[in-house]
Design a protein around this motif. Structure first.
Motif, PDB file in Angstrom:
ATOM      1  N   LYS A 164     -40.949 -47.601  22.161  1.00 26.93           N
ATOM      2  CA  LYS A 164     -40.001 -47.156  21.288  1.00 26.93           C
ATOM      3  C   LYS A 164     -38.792 -46.817  22.337  1.00 26.93           C
ATOM      4  O   LYS A 164     -37.507 -47.057  21.722  1.00 26.93           O
ATOM      5  CB  LYS A 164     -40.561 -46.135  20.158  1.00 26.93           C
ATOM      6  N   GLU A 204     -40.722 -50.341  11.589  1.00 28.32           N
ATOM      7  CA  GLU A 204     -40.290 -48.889  11.466  1.00 28.32           C
ATOM      8  C   GLU A 204     -38.861 -49.225  11.994  1.00 28.32           C
ATOM      9  O   GLU A 204     -38.451 -50.110  12.891  1.00 28.32           O
ATOM     10  CB  GLU A 204     -41.091 -48.117  12.539  1.00 28.32           C
ATOM     11  N   TYR A 206     -35.409 -46.720  13.595  1.00 27.00           N
ATOM     12  CA  TYR A 206     -34.918 -45.307  14.151  1.00 27.00           C
ATOM     13  C   TYR A 206     -34.054 -44.384  13.111  1.00 27.00           C
ATOM     14  O   TYR A 206     -33.042 -45.134  12.705  1.00 27.00           O
ATOM     15  CB  TYR A 206     -34.380 -45.439  15.387  1.00 27.00           C
ATOM     16  N   ASP A 207     -34.411 -43.344  12.858  1.00 26.42           N
ATOM     17  CA  ASP A 207     -33.637 -42.453  11.944  1.00 26.42           C
ATOM     18  C   ASP A 207     -33.088 -41.375  12.811  1.00 26.42           C
ATOM     19  O   ASP A 207     -33.950 -40.644  12.963  1.00 26.42           O
ATOM     20  CB  ASP A 207     -34.516 -42.131  10.744  1.00 26.42           C
ATOM     21  N   GLN A 210     -33.820 -37.892  11.616  1.00 24.89           N
ATOM     22  CA  GLN A 210     -35.574 -37.582  11.810  1.00 24.89           C
ATOM     23  C   GLN A 210     -36.001 -37.697  13.145  1.00 24.89           C
ATOM     24  O   GLN A 210     -36.815 -37.265  13.634  1.00 24.89           O
ATOM     25  CB  GLN A 210     -36.476 -38.295  11.071  1.00 24.89           C
ATOM     26  N   GLY A 212     -36.632 -39.883  15.111  1.00 19.52           N
ATOM     27  CA  GLY A 212     -37.650 -40.694  15.367  1.00 19.52           C
ATOM     28  C   GLY A 212     -37.704 -41.993  14.392  1.00 19.52           C
ATOM     29  O   GLY A 212     -36.750 -42.360  13.836  1.00 19.52           O
ATOM     30  N   PHE A 213     -38.757 -42.700  14.836  1.00 21.50           N
ATOM     31  CA  PHE A 213     -38.929 -43.945  13.917  1.00 21.50           C
ATOM     32  C   PHE A 213     -39.833 -43.930  12.649  1.00 21.50           C
ATOM     33  O   PHE A 213     -40.855 -42.877  12.719  1.00 21.50           O
ATOM     34  CB  PHE A 213     -39.801 -45.087  14.956  1.00 21.50           C
ATOM     35  N   VAL A 214     -39.418 -44.277  11.512  1.00 23.07           N
ATOM     36  CA  VAL A 214     -40.092 -44.012  10.305  1.00 23.07           C
ATOM     37  C   VAL A 214     -40.234 -45.520   9.744  1.00 23.07           C
ATOM     38  O   VAL A 214     -39.416 -46.530   9.896  1.00 23.07           O
ATOM     39  CB  VAL A 214     -39.426 -43.238   9.457  1.00 23.07           C
ATOM     40  N   PRO A 215     -41.150 -45.655   8.904  1.00 25.80           N
ATOM     41  CA  PRO A 215     -41.613 -46.983   8.279  1.00 25.80           C
ATOM     42  C   PRO A 215     -40.232 -47.424   7.374  1.00 25.80           C
ATOM     43  O   PRO A 215     -39.740 -46.556   6.668  1.00 25.80           O
ATOM     44  CB  PRO A 215     -42.908 -46.666   7.502  1.00 25.80           C
TER      45      PRO A 215
END
Length: 216
Positions: A164, A204, A206-207, A210, A212-215
């Motif tokens: 990531k 996923e 990247y947001d 947040q 981080g990576f989210v679904p």
């Protein structure tokens, strides 16, 4: 060049199968693509890994994506007087000539290039440290990402985190290109960071909100 040989039979058979079915049934569309030129909506920078099939993941048709593949889906920083111009040239063409609306960096699970970087940076791959190693010198791009890893984490967690980080390092490097920054700041193009797992059928993104990576 006297070392080149004809295609293997199985590839020839597959070509004729495609021409007799998909091409024959849609030849007007293929001819329009050929005559009108390409107008892709997005550029996707993905890994060379044969398991990462960008068009299948997104159900894309011909002409929809401008795809560039390299080891570990990396983008080098903007260095007009340096090296690594293959990826930089592809980015320049996509942004300044094709005017893509989206630029996507797609990382993936079980990336061999990322593992090579991890092994090299942790001192377990001396061959990659050699100046003559093309892979090693390319993976130097990811060293800043390796330095962010938690040394106390398990290796599997570190590898996923570095996969990531490869996406994030590439996104950060993209913003060092003046024409990329200009297009993003003018809201003519958006950047996207994705990570996929073929085995899990997962995707996923990247947001920034947040961190981080989210679904998806």
């Amino acid at each position: 060049m006297d070392k080149a040989r004809p295609l293997p039979a199985y590839l020839i058979q597959r070509f004729h199968g495609w021409r007799a079915t998909a091409w024959q049934e849609n030849k007007a569309w293929y001819r329009r693509l050929a005559s009108d030129g390409q107008h892709p909506r997005a550029m996707v920078i993905s890994c060379c890994d044969s398991r990462v099939h960008v068009t299948s993941i997104f159900g894309a048709d011909e002409g929809e994506f401008f795809i560039h593949r390299n080891i570990a889906n990396l983008v080098p920083p903007y260095t007009p007087d340096g090296e690594n111009h293959g990826t930089s040239a592809a980015v320049e063409y996509a942004v300044t000539v094709l005017k893509v609306a989206h630029l996507v960096v797609l990382g993936h699970a079980n990336c061999g290039g990322v593992k090579g970087c991890h092994d090299m940076c942790s001192g377990h791959a001396p061959a990659l440290e050699e100046k003559t190693s093309f892979i090693g010198r390319w993976m130097d791009i990811l060293r800043p990402g390796y330095e962010k890893l938690d040394p106390a984490a398990a290796e599997t967690e570190r590898l996923t985190a570095l996969e990531k980080e490869a996406v994030l390092v590439s996104l950060e490097n993209l913003m060092t290109f003046p024409f990329v920054r200009a297009a993003v700041e003018a809201e003519e193009m958006t950047l996207h960071g994705l990570w996929t797992s073929t085995g899990e059928g997962a995707l996923e993104h990247y947001d920034p909100a947040q961190h981080g990576f989210v679904p998806v």
